[in-house]
Write an enzyme that holds these catalytic residues in place. Structure first.
Site, PDB file in Angstrom:
ATOM      1  NE  ARG A 129      -4.251  -1.802   1.443  1.00 54.92           N
ATOM      2  CZ  ARG A 129      -4.377  -2.912   2.172  1.00 54.92           C
ATOM      3  NH1 ARG A 129      -3.614  -3.087   3.230  1.00 54.92           N
ATOM      4  NH2 ARG A 129      -5.258  -3.819   1.852  1.00 54.92           N
ATOM      5  CE  LYS A 231       4.655  16.967 -15.218  1.00 51.76           C
ATOM      6  NZ  LYS A 231       4.758  15.644 -15.786  1.00 51.76           N
ATOM      7  CD  GLU A 241      -4.359  15.749 -15.922  1.00 50.52           C
ATOM      8  OE1 GLU A 241      -3.151  15.495 -15.780  1.00 50.52           O
ATOM      9  OE2 GLU A 241      -5.101  15.175 -16.707  1.00 50.52           O
ATOM     10  CG  ASN A 249      -2.823  16.062 -20.677  1.00 52.71           C
ATOM     11  OD1 ASN A 249      -1.882  15.334 -20.413  1.00 52.71           O
ATOM     12  ND2 ASN A 249      -3.836  16.243 -19.843  1.00 52.71           N
ATOM     13  CG  HIS A 256      -0.677   9.691 -25.315  1.00 53.61           C
ATOM     14  ND1 HIS A 256      -1.295  10.163 -24.182  1.00 53.61           N
ATOM     15  CD2 HIS A 256       0.638   9.609 -25.008  1.00 53.61           C
ATOM     16  CE1 HIS A 256      -0.391  10.354 -23.229  1.00 53.61           C
ATOM     17  NE2 HIS A 256       0.789  10.041 -23.709  1.00 53.61           N
TER      18      HIS A 256
HETATM   19  N1  LIG Z   1       4.488  10.365 -15.474  1.00 53.70           N
HETATM   20  C1  LIG Z   1       4.463  11.376 -16.284  1.00 53.70           C
HETATM   21  O1  LIG Z   1       3.995  12.468 -15.927  1.00 53.70           O
HETATM   22  C2  LIG Z   1       5.034  11.220 -17.656  1.00 53.70           C
HETATM   23  C3  LIG Z   1       5.205  12.366 -18.451  1.00 53.70           C
HETATM   24  C4  LIG Z   1       5.785  12.198 -19.713  1.00 53.70           C
HETATM   25  C5  LIG Z   1       6.159  10.932 -20.158  1.00 53.70           C
HETATM   26  N2  LIG Z   1       5.951   9.856 -19.357  1.00 53.70           N
HETATM   27  C6  LIG Z   1       6.331   8.511 -19.825  1.00 53.70           C
HETATM   28  O2  LIG Z   1       7.744   8.483 -20.038  1.00 53.70           O
HETATM   29  C7  LIG Z   1       8.041   7.432 -20.950  1.00 53.70           C
HETATM   30  C8  LIG Z   1       9.083   7.904 -21.940  1.00 53.70           C
HETATM   31  O3  LIG Z   1      10.247   8.245 -21.228  1.00 53.70           O
HETATM   32  P1  LIG Z   1      11.680   8.318 -21.931  1.00 53.70           P
HETATM   33  O4  LIG Z   1      11.552   9.054 -23.185  1.00 53.70           O
HETATM   34  O5  LIG Z   1      12.627   8.765 -20.905  1.00 53.70           O
HETATM   35  O6  LIG Z   1      11.911   6.810 -22.393  1.00 53.70           O
HETATM   36  P2  LIG Z   1      12.747   5.582 -21.797  1.00 53.70           P
HETATM   37  O7  LIG Z   1      12.652   5.496 -20.355  1.00 53.70           O
HETATM   38  O8  LIG Z   1      12.307   4.416 -22.608  1.00 53.70           O
HETATM   39  O9  LIG Z   1      14.261   5.952 -22.176  1.00 53.70           O
HETATM   40  C9  LIG Z   1      14.644   6.039 -23.523  1.00 53.70           C
HETATM   41  C10 LIG Z   1      15.871   5.177 -23.814  1.00 53.70           C
HETATM   42  O10 LIG Z   1      17.023   5.830 -23.272  1.00 53.70           O
HETATM   43  C11 LIG Z   1      17.752   4.881 -22.482  1.00 53.70           C
HETATM   44  N3  LIG Z   1      18.468   5.662 -21.485  1.00 53.70           N
HETATM   45  C12 LIG Z   1      17.967   6.245 -20.375  1.00 53.70           C
HETATM   46  N4  LIG Z   1      18.898   7.008 -19.780  1.00 53.70           N
HETATM   47  C13 LIG Z   1      20.019   6.881 -20.506  1.00 53.70           C
HETATM   48  C14 LIG Z   1      21.312   7.444 -20.409  1.00 53.70           C
HETATM   49  N5  LIG Z   1      21.623   8.335 -19.457  1.00 53.70           N
HETATM   50  N6  LIG Z   1      22.237   7.084 -21.329  1.00 53.70           N
HETATM   51  C15 LIG Z   1      21.916   6.225 -22.341  1.00 53.70           C
HETATM   52  N7  LIG Z   1      20.701   5.683 -22.504  1.00 53.70           N
HETATM   53  C16 LIG Z   1      19.761   6.021 -21.594  1.00 53.70           C
HETATM   54  C17 LIG Z   1      16.731   3.928 -21.976  1.00 53.70           C
HETATM   55  O11 LIG Z   1      17.311   2.705 -21.593  1.00 53.70           O
HETATM   56  C18 LIG Z   1      15.827   3.780 -23.193  1.00 53.70           C
HETATM   57  O12 LIG Z   1      16.399   2.863 -24.092  1.00 53.70           O
HETATM   58  C19 LIG Z   1       6.728   7.044 -21.608  1.00 53.70           C
HETATM   59  O13 LIG Z   1       6.322   5.807 -21.092  1.00 53.70           O
HETATM   60  C20 LIG Z   1       5.765   8.139 -21.175  1.00 53.70           C
HETATM   61  O14 LIG Z   1       4.438   7.690 -21.070  1.00 53.70           O
HETATM   62  C21 LIG Z   1       5.409   9.977 -18.125  1.00 53.70           C
END
Ligand SMILES: NC(=O)c1ccc[n+]([C@@H]2O[C@H](COP(=O)([O-])OP(=O)(O)OC[C@H]3O[C@@H](n4cnc5c(N)ncnc54)[C@H](O)[C@@H]3O)[C@@H](O)[C@H]2O)c1
Length: 366
Positions: A129, A231, A241, A249, A256
């Site tokens: 939890r 942000k 929100e 968004n 998306h």
């Molecule tokens: N919670 C929220 O408010 C929110 C907001 C925006 C996006 N998201 C989510 O975030 C996700 C996308 O995040 P992302 O773009 O960071 O993708 P990701 O976490 O898949 O990272 C992208 C790639 O970069 C690699 N990587 C990470 N750090 C690295 C580093 N320092 N050096 C080399 N490689 C590295 C990862 O292994 C991966 O292959 C989506 O699932 C999206 O829905 C969430």
């Protein structure tokens, strides 16, 4: 280490979490020494670090070198990629942590991009939890966006972020040094969110952004902090929100859908690439339905078109059902965030299919 293959039968369990557990938002911290101080102060019963194979390779040992208390912790590794932000993987992590003795006074440190912060935040905020977690974002996108705001979540089938919680981490630690190893395409992906923040909430940042191509700004720490603070400010005003936060968004309704559509093709878009296209559509809709000036649209559209991919070859028939499934909709209508001006977002704009078709055709021709 968590086994990296999903159990095929787990997906039969189809359930939605809607846990509202909004504790207060931590302020952004810079510098990894903040982590040692936090762990010292909190005296957790056990500490886990969640990584994927890339953050394991590039970030973990650097983190352990700078934070002495992390030298002897359990490391949980999942395979990188959006497909692993999945309820079945979350269940494997729950199980592994239970077997390793996690309790309510444990802490999970999420070292990675948005996949790791969303997944790890979800696992920690539901296991027992809810236990503490710390985000150490390692991609630009996670630094300026995913790690901030307390939204955690996993995907259910092809539908993104359908199961999740609102819970803030105990700390968010920004260390732009991680970006040295980040592939260029991932940098560009995060940069789309930087542009989004300027468009919805920081008009003064826009000129600085549009004056340079995205990649020339990789070493610019101010850019990261300024954008992350947009942000942070919006979330602080509207944590759950109800109003202003919906502005975040912008570009995401169509974005998306494009991301989900492209994931089934041979050329999947990154999240930020999809958002860049979603913003181009939202900018055009804003001219048609919210009074945005054509000049602003043209300037932003030209920048996005120059640095991001073109629209995939998909039709409104492909996108509309995916947009209808967006969890921010209600009553079977599709809601967009539009702009009446830079810095003036207009949330909850209902656009019907006919109006969307007209604008989509315009964007395809640009
Ligand atoms: N919670 C929220 O408010 C929110 C907001 C925006 C996006 N998201 C989510 O975030 C996700 C996308 O995040 P992302 O773009 O960071 O993708 P990701 O976490 O898949 O990272 C992208 C790639 O970069 C690699 N990587 C990470 N750090 C690295 C580093 N320092 N050096 C080399 N490689 C590295 C990862 O292994 C991966 O292959 C989506 O699932 C999206 O829905 C969430």
């Amino acid at each position: 280490v968590v086994p990296q293959k999903k159990p095929d039968d787990f997906i039969r369990f189809f359930f939605f979490f809607a846990v509202m557990h909004a504790s207060s938002m931590p302020s952004l911290q810079t510098g990894l020494d903040a982590l040692d101080a936090l762990l010292e102060a909190k005296n957790y019963s056990s500490v886990f670090v969640l990584v994927d194979e890339h953050t394991h390779q590039y970030c973990l040992s650097r983190l352990q070198q700078s934070c002495t208390q992390l030298r002897d912790v359990e490391v949980l590794e999942v395979e990188s990629g959006e497909a692993n932000k999945d309820i079945a993987i979350a269940a494997q992590l729950w199980e592994a942590m239970i077997q390793l003795g996690a309790d309510r006074h444990s802490c999970l440190i999420n070292l990675g991009g948005g996949v790791i912060t969303d997944l790890g935040g979800f696992v920690a905020s539901t296991l027992k939890r809810g236990m503490d977690f710390v985000h150490i974002p390692t991609t630009l996108l996670a630094m300026v966006d995913a790690a901030i705001g307390g939204k955690t979540g996993v995907n259910v089938g092809i539908y993104k972020n359908q199961a999740g919680t609102f819970q803030h981490p105990a700390a968010i630690i920004l260390h732009p040094g991680w970006l040295d190893t980040l592939p260029q395409r991932e940098w560009l992906s995060g940069y789309a969110e930087v542009i989004k923040h300027a468009l919805i909430g920081a008009p003064e940042q826009l000129d600085r952004l549009f004056a340079h191509p995205p990649l020339s700004r990789r070493k610019d720490e101010t850019l990261i902090l300024d954008s992350a603070r947009v942000k942070e400010r919006i979330v602080a005003e509207d944590p759950l929100e109800k109003g202003l936060r919906k502005a975040l968004n912008f570009g995401h309704t169509a974005g998306h859908a494009l991301e989900a559509y492209s994931a089934r093709t041979a050329a999947p878009l990154t999240h930020g690439e999809a958002v860049s296209l979603g913003m181009r559509i939202a900018l055009a809709l804003s001219v048609n339905h919210a009074g945005l000036s054509v000049d602003v649209r043209d300037r932003a559209d030209a920048y996005l078109a120059a640095h991001y991919p073109v629209l995939p070859d998909c039709t409104v028939d492909d996108l509309w059902p995916l947009m209808l499934a967006d969890k921010k909709n209600r009553d079977g209508q599709v809601n967009f965030v539009l702009l009446s001006d830079v810095g003036s977002p207009v949330p909850d704009c209902v656009i019907d299919r006919e109006a969307f078709e007209k604008t989509y055709a315009q964007v395809k021709q640009r």
